[in-house]
Design a protein around this motif. Sequence first.
Motif, PDB file in Angstrom:
ATOM      1  N   GLU A  56       0.841  -1.203   0.000  1.00  0.00           N
ATOM      2  CA  GLU A  56       0.000   0.000   0.000  1.00  0.00           C
ATOM      3  C   GLU A  56       0.871   1.245   0.000  1.00  0.00           C
ATOM      4  O   GLU A  56       2.022   1.203   0.437  1.00  0.00           O
ATOM      5  N   PHE A  57       0.331   2.347  -0.498  1.00  0.00           N
ATOM      6  CA  PHE A  57       1.018   3.637  -0.446  1.00  0.00           C
ATOM      7  C   PHE A  57       0.936   4.191   0.977  1.00  0.00           C
ATOM      8  O   PHE A  57      -0.159   4.245   1.549  1.00  0.00           O
ATOM      9  N   PRO A  58       2.066   4.626   1.552  1.00  0.00           N
ATOM     10  CA  PRO A  58       2.008   5.228   2.895  1.00  0.00           C
ATOM     11  C   PRO A  58       1.083   6.448   2.961  1.00  0.00           C
ATOM     12  O   PRO A  58       0.407   6.652   3.974  1.00  0.00           O
ATOM     13  N   ALA A  59       1.017   7.222   1.915  1.00  0.00           N
ATOM     14  CA  ALA A  59       0.186   8.432   1.922  1.00  0.00           C
ATOM     15  C   ALA A  59      -1.293   8.115   2.108  1.00  0.00           C
ATOM     16  O   ALA A  59      -2.043   8.942   2.629  1.00  0.00           O
ATOM     17  N   TYR A  60      -1.712   6.936   1.709  1.00  0.00           N
ATOM     18  CA  TYR A  60      -3.124   6.564   1.866  1.00  0.00           C
ATOM     19  C   TYR A  60      -3.542   6.607   3.332  1.00  0.00           C
ATOM     20  O   TYR A  60      -4.655   7.021   3.658  1.00  0.00           O
ATOM     21  N   ALA A  61      -2.654   6.211   4.224  1.00  0.00           N
ATOM     22  CA  ALA A  61      -2.955   6.252   5.656  1.00  0.00           C
ATOM     23  C   ALA A  61      -3.158   7.691   6.125  1.00  0.00           C
ATOM     24  O   ALA A  61      -4.057   7.964   6.925  1.00  0.00           O
ATOM     25  N   ALA A  62      -2.338   8.607   5.635  1.00  0.00           N
ATOM     26  CA  ALA A  62      -2.494  10.016   6.016  1.00  0.00           C
ATOM     27  C   ALA A  62      -3.798  10.589   5.465  1.00  0.00           C
ATOM     28  O   ALA A  62      -4.474  11.359   6.151  1.00  0.00           O
ATOM     29  N   ARG A  63      -4.152  10.200   4.260  1.00  0.00           N
ATOM     30  CA  ARG A  63      -5.424  10.669   3.685  1.00  0.00           C
ATOM     31  C   ARG A  63      -6.589  10.262   4.578  1.00  0.00           C
ATOM     32  O   ARG A  63      -7.516  11.043   4.791  1.00  0.00           O
ATOM     33  N   SER A  64      -6.523   9.054   5.133  1.00  0.00           N
ATOM     34  CA  SER A  64      -7.608   8.583   5.991  1.00  0.00           C
ATOM     35  C   SER A  64      -7.667   9.330   7.322  1.00  0.00           C
ATOM     36  O   SER A  64      -8.666   9.239   8.029  1.00  0.00           O
ATOM     37  N   LEU A  65      -6.607  10.075   7.654  1.00  0.00           N
ATOM     38  CA  LEU A  65      -6.574  10.878   8.882  1.00  0.00           C
ATOM     39  C   LEU A  65      -7.030  12.314   8.646  1.00  0.00           C
ATOM     40  O   LEU A  65      -6.940  13.142   9.538  1.00  0.00           O
ATOM     41  N   PHE A  67      -5.943  14.270   5.786  1.00  0.00           N
ATOM     42  CA  PHE A  67      -4.937  15.028   5.053  1.00  0.00           C
ATOM     43  C   PHE A  67      -5.318  15.214   3.577  1.00  0.00           C
ATOM     44  O   PHE A  67      -4.451  15.327   2.723  1.00  0.00           O
ATOM     45  N   GLY A  68      -6.592  15.262   3.274  1.00  0.00           N
ATOM     46  CA  GLY A  68      -7.071  15.350   1.902  1.00  0.00           C
ATOM     47  C   GLY A  68      -6.610  16.578   1.147  1.00  0.00           C
ATOM     48  O   GLY A  68      -6.456  16.532  -0.080  1.00  0.00           O
ATOM     49  N   GLU A  69      -6.385  17.683   1.829  1.00  0.00           N
ATOM     50  CA  GLU A  69      -5.972  18.918   1.162  1.00  0.00           C
ATOM     51  C   GLU A  69      -4.488  19.216   1.332  1.00  0.00           C
ATOM     52  O   GLU A  69      -4.003  20.246   0.860  1.00  0.00           O
ATOM     53  N   VAL A  70      -3.764  18.320   1.999  1.00  0.00           N
ATOM     54  CA  VAL A  70      -2.327  18.490   2.201  1.00  0.00           C
ATOM     55  C   VAL A  70      -1.592  17.749   1.086  1.00  0.00           C
ATOM     56  O   VAL A  70      -1.859  16.575   0.851  1.00  0.00           O
ATOM     57  N   PRO A  71      -0.680  18.414   0.359  1.00  0.00           N
ATOM     58  CA  PRO A  71       0.087  17.703  -0.667  1.00  0.00           C
ATOM     59  C   PRO A  71       0.952  16.605  -0.039  1.00  0.00           C
ATOM     60  O   PRO A  71       1.714  16.855   0.890  1.00  0.00           O
ATOM     61  N   LEU A  72       0.776  15.382  -0.544  1.00  0.00           N
ATOM     62  CA  LEU A  72       1.515  14.217  -0.068  1.00  0.00           C
ATOM     63  C   LEU A  72       2.183  13.553  -1.261  1.00  0.00           C
ATOM     64  O   LEU A  72       1.632  13.548  -2.356  1.00  0.00           O
ATOM     65  N   ILE A  73       3.356  12.977  -1.049  1.00  0.00           N
ATOM     66  CA  ILE A  73       4.027  12.232  -2.104  1.00  0.00           C
ATOM     67  C   ILE A  73       4.759  11.051  -1.478  1.00  0.00           C
ATOM     68  O   ILE A  73       5.228  11.136  -0.348  1.00  0.00           O
ATOM     69  N   CYS A  74       4.823   9.966  -2.247  1.00  0.00           N
ATOM     70  CA  CYS A  74       5.556   8.773  -1.821  1.00  0.00           C
ATOM     71  C   CYS A  74       6.737   8.572  -2.753  1.00  0.00           C
ATOM     72  O   CYS A  74       6.649   8.832  -3.951  1.00  0.00           O
ATOM     73  N   ALA A  75       7.837   8.082  -2.202  1.00  0.00           N
ATOM     74  CA  ALA A  75       9.044   7.807  -2.988  1.00  0.00           C
ATOM     75  C   ALA A  75       9.729   6.576  -2.409  1.00  0.00           C
ATOM     76  O   ALA A  75       9.431   6.146  -1.301  1.00  0.00           O
ATOM     77  N   ARG A  76      10.669   6.050  -3.168  1.00  0.00           N
ATOM     78  CA  ARG A  76      11.464   4.904  -2.726  1.00  0.00           C
ATOM     79  C   ARG A  76      12.677   5.381  -1.951  1.00  0.00           C
ATOM     80  O   ARG A  76      13.333   6.357  -2.327  1.00  0.00           O
ATOM     81  N   GLU A  77      12.979   4.658  -0.893  1.00  0.00           N
ATOM     82  CA  GLU A  77      14.200   4.900  -0.129  1.00  0.00           C
ATOM     83  C   GLU A  77      15.374   4.303  -0.909  1.00  0.00           C
ATOM     84  O   GLU A  77      15.204   3.344  -1.664  1.00  0.00           O
ATOM     85  N   LEU A  78      16.557   4.858  -0.763  1.00  0.00           N
ATOM     86  CA  LEU A  78      17.741   4.303  -1.406  1.00  0.00           C
ATOM     87  C   LEU A  78      17.976   2.873  -0.929  1.00  0.00           C
ATOM     88  O   LEU A  78      17.777   2.559   0.248  1.00  0.00           O
ATOM     89  N   GLU A  79      18.422   2.019  -1.831  1.00  0.00           N
ATOM     90  CA  GLU A  79      18.734   0.630  -1.484  1.00  0.00           C
ATOM     91  C   GLU A  79      20.218   0.531  -1.158  1.00  0.00           C
ATOM     92  O   GLU A  79      21.054   0.392  -2.039  1.00  0.00           O
ATOM     93  N   ILE A  80      20.530   0.606   0.108  1.00  0.00           N
ATOM     94  CA  ILE A  80      21.903   0.558   0.594  1.00  0.00           C
ATOM     95  C   ILE A  80      22.106  -0.784   1.294  1.00  0.00           C
ATOM     96  O   ILE A  80      21.287  -1.192   2.124  1.00  0.00           O
TER      97      ILE A  80
END
Length: 127
Positions: A56-65, A67-80
């Motif tokens: 699931e997208f992490p931002a979806y959880a914030a939307r359910s709280l 955060f519908g009008e707050v700009p949210l974005i998801c990205a990948r963490e570096l693979e180290i």
Amino acid sequence: MSVRAVRGATQLTDDTREQMLERVAEMVTEVMAANQLEVDDFISVIFTATSDLVAEFPAYAARSLGFGEVPLICARELEIDGSMPRVVRMMAHVETDRARAEITHVYLHGAAALRSDLTKVRSMPDE
């Protein structure tokens, strides 16, 4: 009123939609409580997830709280090599009267080990 960045991170034990929604909601609400923030104080939130999290997208959880009008974005963490698995991080930009030194960054579950230098650790027992 100043703009401040607030960090948070949490670790999942399993890559399931339910745990993603639960742990991210917990992280966001803990950041809000620790810094006396309301949804309207948030300017934007960047979420990153390690590549082993795909349920699931992490931002979806914030939307359910609300955060519908707050700009949210998801990205990948570096693979180290050797980095901690199943981690979701957030960096929120907020409006607050708190000084930079008064901001509390929240790291939960296994992610509490990531930045003990930066945060007042809120370690939660794993289920």
